[in-house]
Design an enzyme around this catalytic site. Structure first.
Site, short mmCIF file in Angstrom:
data_model
loop_
_atom_site.label_atom_id
_atom_site.label_comp_id
_atom_site.label_asym_id
_atom_site.label_seq_id
_atom_site.Cartn_x
_atom_site.Cartn_y
_atom_site.Cartn_z
N LYS A 208 0.62 -1.16 0.03
CA LYS A 208 -0.02 -0.10 0.05
C LYS A 208 0.65 1.40 0.09
CE LYS A 208 -3.26 2.37 2.79
NZ LYS A 208 -4.36 2.47 3.89
N GLU A 214 10.50 -4.54 4.42
CA GLU A 214 10.41 -6.23 4.09
C GLU A 214 10.19 -6.18 2.61
OE1 GLU A 214 8.99 -5.03 6.50
OE2 GLU A 214 9.15 -6.25 8.29
N GLY A 280 -4.80 -1.51 5.02
CA GLY A 280 -4.07 -2.86 4.48
C GLY A 280 -4.91 -4.17 4.65
N ARG A 281 -5.42 -4.62 5.80
CA ARG A 281 -5.89 -5.61 6.14
C ARG A 281 -7.39 -5.89 5.57
NH1 ARG A 281 -4.98 -2.25 10.30
NH2 ARG A 281 -6.58 -1.40 11.73
N GLU A 366 -5.08 -6.54 14.59
CA GLU A 366 -4.49 -5.17 14.13
C GLU A 366 -5.52 -4.17 14.30
OE1 GLU A 366 -2.74 -3.84 10.33
OE2 GLU A 366 -0.88 -4.72 11.29
N HIS A 397 -6.86 -32.91 17.23
CA HIS A 397 -5.75 -33.73 17.82
C HIS A 397 -4.48 -33.19 18.39
CE1 HIS A 397 -7.25 -37.80 16.61
NE2 HIS A 397 -7.89 -36.85 15.57
N LYS A 521 9.34 -0.59 14.43
CA LYS A 521 9.73 -0.36 12.97
C LYS A 521 10.79 0.67 13.38
CE LYS A 521 5.67 -1.16 10.22
NZ LYS A 521 4.60 -0.27 9.29
O1 F6P Z 1 3.16 -2.78 9.64
C1 F6P Z 1 1.81 -3.23 9.44
C2 F6P Z 1 1.31 -2.56 8.23
O2 F6P Z 1 1.01 -1.29 8.01
C3 F6P Z 1 -0.18 -3.38 8.03
O3 F6P Z 1 -1.09 -2.60 8.33
C4 F6P Z 1 0.04 -3.62 6.41
O4 F6P Z 1 -1.07 -4.45 6.01
C5 F6P Z 1 1.50 -4.11 6.31
O5 F6P Z 1 2.21 -3.16 7.14
C6 F6P Z 1 1.94 -3.91 5.02
O6 F6P Z 1 2.03 -2.59 4.60
P1 F6P Z 1 2.16 -2.14 3.08
O7 F6P Z 1 0.88 -2.88 2.28
O8 F6P Z 1 1.99 -0.74 2.87
O9 F6P Z 1 3.52 -2.51 2.47
#
Ligand code: F6P
Length: 557
Positions: A208, A214, A280-281, A366, A397, A521
């Site tokens: 987003k 990452e 995002g979620r 979240e 199980h 972060k």
């Molecule tokens: O760190 C949490 C977050 O902001 C989530 O809410 C989001 O889904 C995820 O990181 C990834 O963010 P992006 O889509 O901006 O890479």
């Protein structure tokens, strides 16, 4: 934006407190006294049949919960969300994932723009891209058709796509596979590319913000892997231009920040946008679902969106007493507030939903893992229960022991479908029937338990009778659908989105921000030089962090 109502000051909360004080859970008794209980507590939402009868409630409690929704303003805030009001107050944003699945002929104006028209313009672009990849019209730099899509994203830019891809595997086009790289652990990208052919691989960088460490790190690693592979085989030459040409054929992006996409080196022509009013979620139904759309095709993706929309309409238009997501959210509030439930288990009896609990962890925790309300004041109750779960009999199980006989109340959602994707038989036995027999048996065992007398009647030695007693009165929801179609998967996601919303409003929480993920972060950025050997940066860290970093530096091979 109106102030949150403190739920604990409402007449409904007072009534619930009173009812809880005199309520002795007795599901055996409740079913015996009321042969209609199963029917009276069953609800439907689109294709979902939801049996709420095995909950620790009676008519009065349910009525008080419905009053609680009214008195804390759930319907008003829901309407505000659907109208595009900026209910995400800490980020000053509308919350419009519901617009992502509105039919083309609907209109919703936000800040003078028809967002539904924007949504469909992007969907059309995603659909056209999906068609090209699926038909083989989109080829890699050496002219070979794409066989593997690798989605690079994390959080909402990963969990939704991977969960839905897994859920809808039977709908995936033969010859196409998706993989998902999310973790910054270098193992993730290494393992997921190890056996791939760069000539037939397409990366979707989904972020987003397009700033996520990452995702950008993994995207750069993937670009290096691609170019190294193509150059090693002589498929492309050295130099920037050759690299740009290869990246253009093997990288597309999904983001709200198209300028950053371009800066990364991906042609904006090959980028799919969305908007800051999609959390995002809550984004798998936006262009973030591009990997899924390529895999299952635009027609199935459209059906997936229709499923969401059907539950949105139900949530928007159905009175609280019949409103499935609202009731399920209220029941969660009941257990959290009045039974000290700290967790909620989700148990899909459908193997294809094996990532559903992981997906729900971000959606629910979240969203509602917060200690202050949307006006900044402290919450007045516990919030944000832990969501967890595993599919079907695997869980039985492993951890069902705790649910059946542990000391805590763990509300459970059982989810299944009537018609399996693979109608296998073991001799004469339909295996789906064995599977569903477990589903039905577990919810009955949890509700009705087994008394000491029943255990004794089986000839059990007296000293082990207590260990074999099941208290029962362990609450469950049973959710059934005809089959795990794209529409039903969309319905299930929307159901939980609106459950989460309902709980958030009752608790007075802004369910759409996520400030709690920021501190870690920021600290990671500060710590990185120390990890890399900068002694001055190391000296600034606390004692524990210094010791951990020293251990790393001594042992790193
Ligand atoms: O760190 C949490 C977050 O902001 C989530 O809410 C989001 O889904 C995820 O990181 C990834 O963010 P992006 O889509 O901006 O890479």
């Amino acid at each position: 934006m109106s102030d949150p109502v403190d739920a604990t000051t409402t007449p409904a909360w007072a009534r619930l407190t009173e009812l809880r004080a005199s309520y002795e859970p007795d599901l055996r008794g409740a079913f015996a006294a009321d042969p209609e209980r199963a029917t009276r507590f069953a609800r439907t939402a689109a294709d979902l049949y939801v049996d709420l009868s095995k909950n620790l409630v009676d008519d009065e409690i349910l009525a008080a919960l419905v009053d609680l929704a009214e008195q804390t303003g759930v319907p008003q805030r829901r309407d505000a969300m659907f109208a595009g009001e900026k209910i995400n107050v800490t980020e000053n944003r509308s919350v419009l994932h519901v617009a992502l699945r509105m039919p083309r002929d609907e209109h919703l104006e936000v800040d003078g723009k028809d967002v539904v028209a924007d949504v469909h313009a992007v969907l059309d672009k995603v659909y056209a891209f999906a068609d090209k990849v699926r038909s083989g019209a989109w080829v890699g730099v050496t002219g070979k058709r794409i066989e593997t899509i690798v989605n690079i994203g994390i959080g909402g830019s990963d969990l939704g796509p991977v969960m839905v891809y897994e859920a809808l595997k039977p709908y995936v086009q033969a010859g196409l596979t998706c993989r998902f790289v999310s973790n910054i652990d270098p193992t993730d990208v290494a393992e997921n590319t190890a056996d791939l052919d760069p000539e037939t691989t397409l990366f979707i960088v989904a972020s987003k913000t397009f700033t996520t460490l990452e995702t950008l790190t993994n995207a750069r690693l993937a670009r290096t892997w691609l170019l190294d592979g193509l150059r090693a085989s002589g498929a492309v030459g050295e130099g920037d231009e050759a690299a740009r040409g290869a990246v253009a054929k093997h990288f597309v992006a999904v983001s709200t920040a198209l300028d950053k996409v371009e800066a990364f080196g991906i042609d904006p022509e090959n980028a799919f946008g969305f908007w800051d009013w999609v959390g995002g979620r809550y984004s798998v139904d936006s262009a973030i679902g591009t990997s899924v759309c390529v895999a299952i095709g635009p027609e199935n993706f459209a059906a997936f969106l229709e499923g969401f929309h059907a539950v949105d309409v139900h949530f928007r238009d159905t009175p609280a007493a019949q409103n499935v997501p609202m009731l399920m959210g209220l029941l969660n509030v009941w257990y959290d507030g009045f039974f000290d439930a700290a967790s909620h288990v989700v148990l899909p009896y459908a193997q294809y939903l094996h990532r559903f609990a992981a997906y729900l962890q971000q959606l629910t925790m979240e969203s509602n893992g917060k200690s202050v309300r949307w006006d900044g004041s402290p919450v007045t109750t516990d919030t944000g229960e832990v969501f967890w779960g595993e599919p079907g009999t695997n869980g039985q199980h492993a951890f069902y022991q705790l649910i059946h006989q542990g000391t805590r109340v763990i509300p459970a959602d059982f989810i299944t479908v009537a018609t399996p994707a693979h109608p296998l038989k073991d001799g004469e036995t339909d295996v789906q029937e064995l599977y569903l027999a477990n589903f039905f048996a577990q919810t009955a065992a949890l509700a009705f338990g087994k008394t000491a007398d029943e255990v004794r009647a089986e000839g059990t030695a007296e000293e082990i009778v207590p260990a074999r007693v099941f208290s029962g009165n362990r609450p469950t929801n049973s959710i059934m659908a005809p089959a795990l179609t794209p529409s039903v998967v969309g319905q299930l996601i929307a159901l939980y989105e609106h459950i989460t919303f309902t709980q958030g409003v009752v608790w007075g929480i802004d369910s759409f921000d996520q400030w709690g993920v920021e501190l870690g972060k920021q600290l990671a950025q500060q710590v990185t030089p120390a990890v890399g050997g900068d002694e001055a940066a190391l000296a600034e860290q606390d004692g524990s962090t210094q010791a951990l970093i020293r251990y790393y530096r001594e042992h790193r091979a």
